[in-house]
Motif scaffolding. Structure first.
Motif, PDB file in Angstrom:
ATOM      1  N   TYR A   1       9.917 -38.654 -48.439  1.00 22.15           N
ATOM      2  CA  TYR A   1       8.473 -38.215 -48.277  1.00 22.15           C
ATOM      3  C   TYR A   1       8.194 -37.623 -47.077  1.00 22.15           C
ATOM      4  O   TYR A   1       7.531 -36.293 -46.986  1.00 22.15           O
ATOM      5  CB  TYR A   1       7.605 -39.395 -48.536  1.00 22.15           C
ATOM      6  CG  TYR A   1       6.232 -39.217 -48.969  1.00 22.15           C
ATOM      7  CD1 TYR A   1       5.571 -38.349 -49.837  1.00 22.15           C
ATOM      8  CD2 TYR A   1       5.311 -40.042 -48.279  1.00 22.15           C
ATOM      9  CE1 TYR A   1       4.113 -38.142 -49.980  1.00 22.15           C
ATOM     10  CE2 TYR A   1       3.824 -39.803 -48.362  1.00 22.15           C
ATOM     11  CZ  TYR A   1       3.428 -39.043 -49.277  1.00 22.15           C
ATOM     12  OH  TYR A   1       2.012 -38.956 -49.360  1.00 22.15           O
ATOM     13  N   ALA A   2       8.654 -38.082 -46.122  1.00 21.83           N
ATOM     14  CA  ALA A   2       8.322 -37.589 -44.817  1.00 21.83           C
ATOM     15  C   ALA A   2       9.034 -36.546 -44.480  1.00 21.83           C
ATOM     16  O   ALA A   2       8.190 -35.293 -43.764  1.00 21.83           O
ATOM     17  CB  ALA A   2       8.435 -38.666 -43.495  1.00 21.83           C
ATOM     18  N   LEU A   3      10.026 -36.377 -44.761  1.00 20.05           N
ATOM     19  CA  LEU A   3      10.979 -35.135 -44.741  1.00 20.05           C
ATOM     20  C   LEU A   3      10.516 -33.939 -45.293  1.00 20.05           C
ATOM     21  O   LEU A   3      10.345 -32.719 -44.719  1.00 20.05           O
ATOM     22  CB  LEU A   3      12.415 -35.304 -45.078  1.00 20.05           C
ATOM     23  CG  LEU A   3      13.451 -36.118 -43.997  1.00 20.05           C
ATOM     24  CD1 LEU A   3      14.832 -36.397 -44.936  1.00 20.05           C
ATOM     25  CD2 LEU A   3      13.581 -35.406 -42.582  1.00 20.05           C
ATOM     26  N   GLU A   4      10.046 -33.996 -46.376  1.00 19.24           N
ATOM     27  CA  GLU A   4       9.622 -33.101 -47.207  1.00 19.24           C
ATOM     28  C   GLU A   4       8.190 -32.581 -46.720  1.00 19.24           C
ATOM     29  O   GLU A   4       7.841 -31.317 -46.720  1.00 19.24           O
ATOM     30  CB  GLU A   4       9.296 -33.388 -48.767  1.00 19.24           C
ATOM     31  CG  GLU A   4       8.913 -32.217 -49.839  1.00 19.24           C
ATOM     32  CD  GLU A   4       9.066 -32.562 -51.244  1.00 19.24           C
ATOM     33  OE1 GLU A   4       8.061 -32.573 -51.854  1.00 19.24           O
ATOM     34  OE2 GLU A   4      10.184 -32.790 -51.598  1.00 19.24           O
ATOM     35  N   LEU A   5       7.213 -33.631 -46.494  1.00 18.61           N
ATOM     36  CA  LEU A   5       5.839 -32.993 -46.089  1.00 18.61           C
ATOM     37  C   LEU A   5       5.718 -32.674 -44.578  1.00 18.61           C
ATOM     38  O   LEU A   5       4.859 -31.763 -44.197  1.00 18.61           O
ATOM     39  CB  LEU A   5       4.995 -34.096 -46.430  1.00 18.61           C
ATOM     40  CG  LEU A   5       4.337 -34.313 -47.945  1.00 18.61           C
ATOM     41  CD1 LEU A   5       3.708 -32.829 -47.985  1.00 18.61           C
ATOM     42  CD2 LEU A   5       5.375 -34.443 -48.825  1.00 18.61           C
ATOM     43  N   LEU A   6       6.591 -33.409 -43.581  1.00 13.45           N
ATOM     44  CA  LEU A   6       6.406 -32.896 -42.311  1.00 13.45           C
ATOM     45  C   LEU A   6       7.552 -32.113 -41.769  1.00 13.45           C
ATOM     46  O   LEU A   6       7.272 -31.486 -40.825  1.00 13.45           O
ATOM     47  CB  LEU A   6       6.412 -34.399 -41.396  1.00 13.45           C
ATOM     48  CG  LEU A   6       5.253 -35.495 -41.890  1.00 13.45           C
ATOM     49  CD1 LEU A   6       5.553 -36.604 -41.052  1.00 13.45           C
ATOM     50  CD2 LEU A   6       3.854 -34.812 -41.453  1.00 13.45           C
ATOM     51  N   GLY A   7       8.809 -32.255 -42.318  1.00 14.32           N
ATOM     52  CA  GLY A   7       9.900 -31.357 -42.019  1.00 14.32           C
ATOM     53  C   GLY A   7      10.699 -32.074 -40.724  1.00 14.32           C
ATOM     54  O   GLY A   7      10.038 -32.910 -40.151  1.00 14.32           O
TER      55      GLY A   7
END
Length: 501
Positions: free
Chosen positions: A100-106
């Protein structure tokens, strides 16, 4: 010393792990013609593998066990058990939080902590207030704050006319991650946009005559500043070991004198993270000749100018450590930060943010069972089915760095010793609560076959009988966890035989 084993040796040993033996008939007299030998190749090994139900029964966990395993290349489900059952994933939830964090924050996202000033600066003197402004860095520690105070000095600041403010409004304040945990466990602290040392304070005690010397510190690798927002009183009693009270704006603790012995130390949870960070920063600023007033929490960040800043490591590195050490604060901070990025608004609270992540997972992976109340998996009300967890991991396998961030899951011998150079590689996220155990990830077999799986086990009836005080180290909890992990390994070894090419 444990010797490395070949694939053939491993496959043979897997038979013994299943607890099945093959007997040879004893003949009364030699046969008149030679007997045709029984084939003992791969098909034979597959035929004698114990059924999954037998492994589950042998584990004697009570409650329920569910699992699902698929071929990672084709996506074909190979085997499942109780696929419709949704269970608590425990810290396995962090794998989805990482995605989730990788996809939304990079993966290159960095969290910034700043020192701000109102009223401008004249000849090194801040004319208004100095503000320590959190940027939701889950890894901020005492050493980093020491460096930030040094940077303030290097910027030419010598004094502050106004007050010293601390701001954690980059994220909603969470008083504690899970209200069903004992007060004193360090893995369920408060969470905000300004966190320090994973919101843990170091409590140390040493016998001094008939009493004790106690210290409460924001300890790090290089520094040990004392703090005053959290205080400890030694009380002549046996139980309870700890009590906590939010009193006069402080974390007030007591500890039973009869439990202390000659000395020791432990981490306690922080309930006032902004004041904690503020006190530690105040200590370092004063060491550089910059006198600050006592920190005061502000709800809104006023117009101000940046004087100094520090940035976290890239998100990719933060998530790798989160998955390795299973840090709950990190999971909640990156999860709520991702929700803010997804919605463009501050999440109302932790539960609302977790529900937004559940919605994201349904949209992203088409799964229906996911219903989370936090991002760390600490809450027992989190739910997901094994097939849905596996399906999410399968879709993340391509186009995502998640697999490379997962920790190696050690396979062990019958004495629970790690088997070095085992021919099976397992990269997975573990999850453990009292009488709850999960494991989900990827299995790389020696022949190149790759499996994706999820295993959940929970005895919720036994868990429900625990009082809050029993939840730190419940009777029978450790042995139950060992049996759950033994079952996980037995299932993986079974799959390695049945589904190798």
């Amino acid at each position: 010393m444990t010797k490395s084993i070949s694939k053939r040796q491993f496959l043979g040993s897997a038979l013994a792990f299943g607890g099945l033996a093959v007997a040879s008939p004893v003949l009364a007299k030699a046969p008149l013609t030679s007997l045709r030998p029984m084939a003992r190749g791969e098909d034979f090994r597959k035929r004698i593998q114990p059924p999954a139900e037998a492994l589950i029964e042998r584990a004697n966990l009570g409650g329920k066990v569910s699992f699902c395993v698929a071929d990672a290349r084709t996506g074909l489900t190979l085997e499942d058990h109780m696929p419709a059952l949704s269970q608590p994933p425990a810290s396995v939830a962090k794998a989805l939080t990482a995605a989730y964090a990788l996809e939304l924050l990079g993966p290159e996202h960095r969290f910034v902590t700043r020192v701000m000033a109102t009223g401008g600066v004249s000849e090194g003197v801040v004319q208004g207030d100095l503000i320590l402004a959190g940027g939701a860095d889950p890894t901020l520690d005492t050493d980093t704050l020491a460096g930030l105070a040094a940077a303030l000095k290097e910027a030419g600041i010598t004094a502050v006319k106004g007050g010293f403010k601390v701001w954690g409004g980059a994220l909603p304040f969470v008083a504690r991650i899970d209200t069903e945990q004992p007060d004193h466990v360090s893995y369920s602290p408060a969470v905000s946009g300004l966190n320090l040392n994973y919101n843990r304070v170091h409590f140390e005690w040493k016998r001094a005559g008939q009493g004790y010397n106690v210290a409460m510190e924001g300890r790090s690798e290089r520094h040990r500043p004392s703090v005053h927002f959290a205080r400890m009183g030694v009380v002549p009693r046996s139980l309870p070991v700890y009590t906590y009270e939010d009193k006069a704006g402080r974390d007030e603790w007591t500890v039973a004198k009869g439990a202390l012995g000659d000395g020791g130390a432990r981490w306690l949870p922080v309930r006032k993270p902004e004041l904690y960070a503020g006190e530690v920063f105040q200590t370092f600023a004063q060491a550089h000749g910059i006198k600050l007033a006592a920190p005061e929490i502000i709800k809104a960040l006023p117009d101000s100018a940046e004087l100094a800043r520090t940035e976290s490591a890239p998100l990719n590195d933060i998530l790798r450590d989160m998955l390795k050490w299973s840090t709950n604060v990190t999971a909640e901070v990156v999860g709520m930060s991702a929700t803010r990025a997804r919605t463009g608004a501050m999440p109302g609270d932790l539960v609302a943010s977790a529900q937004e992540m559940s919605l994201w997972a349904k949209e992203r992976f088409g799964i229906q069972s996911m219903d989370f109340v936090d991002h760390s998996g600490l809450g027992e009300d989190n739910r997901i089915s094994a097939p849905d967890m596996m399906a999410a991991l399968l879709q993340l396998r391509s186009g995502s760095e998640l697999k490379t961030l997962l920790k190696s899951f050690d396979l062990r011998d019958e004495n629970r010793r790690v088997i070095k150079d085992h021919p099976i590689d397992v990269l997975a996220k573990t999850g453990t609560l009292n009488f709850v155990s999960g494991l989900a990830g990827f299995v790389d077999l020696p022949d190149g076959t790759e499996l994706v799986f999820a295993i959940f086990a929970a005895n919720m009836d036994r868990r429900a009988k625990l009082s809050i005080d029993e939840r730190e180290r419940p009777a029978g909890g450790s042995s139950w966890n060992v049996r759950a992990k033994t079952l996980q390994q037995a299932l993986i070894e079974r799959w390695s035989v049945l589904y190798s090419a």
